[in-house]
Design a protein around this motif. Sequence first.
Motif, PDB file in Angstrom:
ATOM      1  N   ILE A 198      45.929  33.036  46.837  1.00 49.63           N
ATOM      2  CA  ILE A 198      45.377  32.859  45.489  1.00 49.63           C
ATOM      3  C   ILE A 198      45.155  34.248  44.897  1.00 49.63           C
ATOM      4  CG2 ILE A 198      43.507  31.877  44.112  1.00 49.63           C
ATOM      5  CD1 ILE A 198      42.919  30.016  46.520  1.00 49.63           C
ATOM      6  N   VAL A 199      45.859  34.544  43.834  1.00 45.02           N
ATOM      7  CA  VAL A 199      45.810  35.876  43.243  1.00 45.02           C
ATOM      8  C   VAL A 199      45.273  35.784  41.820  1.00 45.02           C
ATOM      9  CG1 VAL A 199      47.124  37.943  42.660  1.00 45.02           C
ATOM     10  CG2 VAL A 199      47.802  36.557  44.646  1.00 45.02           C
ATOM     11  N   LEU A 200      44.218  36.542  41.533  1.00 47.14           N
ATOM     12  CA  LEU A 200      43.609  36.582  40.208  1.00 47.14           C
ATOM     13  C   LEU A 200      44.100  37.825  39.476  1.00 47.14           C
ATOM     14  CD1 LEU A 200      39.917  35.714  41.178  1.00 47.14           C
ATOM     15  CD2 LEU A 200      41.867  34.180  40.867  1.00 47.14           C
ATOM     16  N   VAL A 201      44.579  37.640  38.268  1.00 51.20           N
ATOM     17  CA  VAL A 201      45.138  38.743  37.490  1.00 51.20           C
ATOM     18  C   VAL A 201      44.134  39.216  36.457  1.00 51.20           C
ATOM     19  CG1 VAL A 201      47.057  39.509  36.056  1.00 51.20           C
ATOM     20  CG2 VAL A 201      47.447  37.770  37.812  1.00 51.20           C
ATOM     21  N   ASP A 202      43.835  40.497  36.469  1.00 46.81           N
ATOM     22  CA  ASP A 202      42.933  41.207  35.560  1.00 46.81           C
ATOM     23  C   ASP A 202      41.560  41.387  36.205  1.00 46.81           C
ATOM     24  OD1 ASP A 202      41.117  42.061  33.442  1.00 46.81           O
ATOM     25  OD2 ASP A 202      42.768  41.620  32.082  1.00 46.81           O
ATOM     26  N   LYS A 203      41.388  42.522  36.839  1.00 44.71           N
ATOM     27  CA  LYS A 203      40.148  42.815  37.557  1.00 44.71           C
ATOM     28  C   LYS A 203      38.945  42.867  36.622  1.00 44.71           C
ATOM     29  CE  LYS A 203      42.401  45.508  41.213  1.00 44.71           C
ATOM     30  NZ  LYS A 203      42.527  46.862  41.832  1.00 44.71           N
ATOM     31  N   ALA A 204      39.148  43.357  35.399  1.00 37.38           N
ATOM     32  CA  ALA A 204      38.028  43.442  34.460  1.00 37.38           C
ATOM     33  C   ALA A 204      37.501  42.055  34.107  1.00 37.38           C
ATOM     34  CB  ALA A 204      38.453  44.190  33.198  1.00 37.38           C
ATOM     35  N   PHE A 205      38.388  41.071  34.057  1.00 33.92           N
ATOM     36  CA  PHE A 205      37.974  39.709  33.729  1.00 33.92           C
ATOM     37  C   PHE A 205      37.337  39.017  34.932  1.00 33.92           C
ATOM     38  CE2 PHE A 205      38.587  35.137  33.334  1.00 33.92           C
ATOM     39  CZ  PHE A 205      38.196  34.878  32.031  1.00 33.92           C
ATOM     40  N   TRP A 206      37.989  39.055  36.087  1.00 34.67           N
ATOM     41  CA  TRP A 206      37.543  38.302  37.258  1.00 34.67           C
ATOM     42  C   TRP A 206      36.515  39.042  38.105  1.00 34.67           C
ATOM     43  CZ3 TRP A 206      38.497  33.422  36.950  1.00 34.67           C
ATOM     44  CH2 TRP A 206      39.659  32.958  36.335  1.00 34.67           C
ATOM     45  N   GLY A 207      36.479  40.372  37.999  1.00 29.93           N
ATOM     46  CA  GLY A 207      35.572  41.161  38.826  1.00 29.93           C
ATOM     47  C   GLY A 207      34.114  40.747  38.723  1.00 29.93           C
ATOM     48  N   LEU A 233      42.382  40.255  43.903  1.00 28.08           N
ATOM     49  CA  LEU A 233      42.343  40.658  42.500  1.00 28.08           C
ATOM     50  C   LEU A 233      43.356  41.769  42.252  1.00 28.08           C
ATOM     51  CD1 LEU A 233      39.557  39.202  42.809  1.00 28.08           C
ATOM     52  CD2 LEU A 233      38.673  40.785  41.088  1.00 28.08           C
ATOM     53  N   VAL A 234      44.123  41.616  41.174  1.00 31.10           N
ATOM     54  CA  VAL A 234      45.119  42.618  40.800  1.00 31.10           C
ATOM     55  C   VAL A 234      45.053  42.824  39.291  1.00 31.10           C
ATOM     56  CG1 VAL A 234      46.632  41.956  42.722  1.00 31.10           C
ATOM     57  CG2 VAL A 234      46.975  40.935  40.458  1.00 31.10           C
ATOM     58  N   ASP A 235      45.813  43.818  38.827  1.00 34.13           N
ATOM     59  CA  ASP A 235      45.829  44.098  37.399  1.00 34.13           C
ATOM     60  C   ASP A 235      47.177  43.876  36.731  1.00 34.13           C
ATOM     61  OD1 ASP A 235      43.258  44.720  36.431  1.00 34.13           O
ATOM     62  OD2 ASP A 235      43.303  46.686  37.384  1.00 34.13           O
ATOM     63  N   THR A 236      48.240  43.708  37.515  1.00 37.49           N
ATOM     64  CA  THR A 236      49.565  43.590  36.915  1.00 37.49           C
ATOM     65  C   THR A 236      50.312  42.372  37.450  1.00 37.49           C
ATOM     66  OG1 THR A 236      50.710  44.902  38.614  1.00 37.49           O
ATOM     67  CG2 THR A 236      49.687  46.111  36.770  1.00 37.49           C
ATOM     68  N   ALA A 237      51.296  41.940  36.659  1.00 40.97           N
ATOM     69  CA  ALA A 237      52.144  40.833  37.094  1.00 40.97           C
ATOM     70  C   ALA A 237      52.928  41.209  38.341  1.00 40.97           C
ATOM     71  CB  ALA A 237      53.094  40.446  35.964  1.00 40.97           C
TER      72      ALA A 237
END
Length: 257
Positions: A198-207, A233-237
């Motif tokens: 399970i990978v969440l994209v955008d650390k600023a949003f999910w952090g 958590l990642v920041d890019t596609a």
Amino acid sequence: MSAPTGSSRNPLPQLRRFGIWRKNGSGRDTADARLLETPRSSDFTHTDPWRVMRIQSEFVQGFDALADIGPAISVFGSARTKPESPYYAVGVEVGRRLAEAGVGVITGGGPGSMEAANRGASEAGGLSIGLGIELPFESGMNAWVGLGVDFRYFFARKTMFVKYAQGFVVLPGGLGTLDELFEAMVLVQTSKVSQFPIVLVDKAFWGPLMDWIRDVMVVQGLVSAQDLDIVALVDTAEEAVELVMAGKAGAKVAGRG
């Protein structure tokens, strides 16, 4: 022989059938008779037994449509994401990269981030799947869905998201996105599914959400610290697709029940 005077015995025997007591009298009250009787209205289509059949039909429809799609990844995100949003651009890239990696893309089939992921997969020549849901405020399947299945019931639809995907990529979203995310986390936590990245994209949003779980729920002993390892958590596609594929996205195919 007639019943003794003063007996409490019923004049007709009673039979227990499927938890309901009925007098065994006229044949007009048999199950066959009730089945063949012309209904006076469509009220029977709103009864719980009828709903059970309709729910069953949704599962059959979903299993039939998706059984042969091969490895796929479910991509979640908000229906409210606008085409000019950076989240939309990330969704398109996620869909494209997944298609180029040889896996299908499953979304909720709606607008916003779902449309973006379907678009990326479709433009890259991949399998673009939409699992729609009957809602009063959504307009049906987006134009980039190649294989679409509509559902009335959330739980039937949610089963398909997990059963026919080998991982989740989760873009920023609202309550529906959170619902899918936490259900997936619970399924992994309780070992209902395995090898399920399970990978969440955008650390600023999910952090901040992950920080709250760590600082409040873990501290109070409501979840275990290792439960946070269920997600990445990642920041890019590019990072998202690399991680979800590195999680052995095809591993669940052989053991699928």
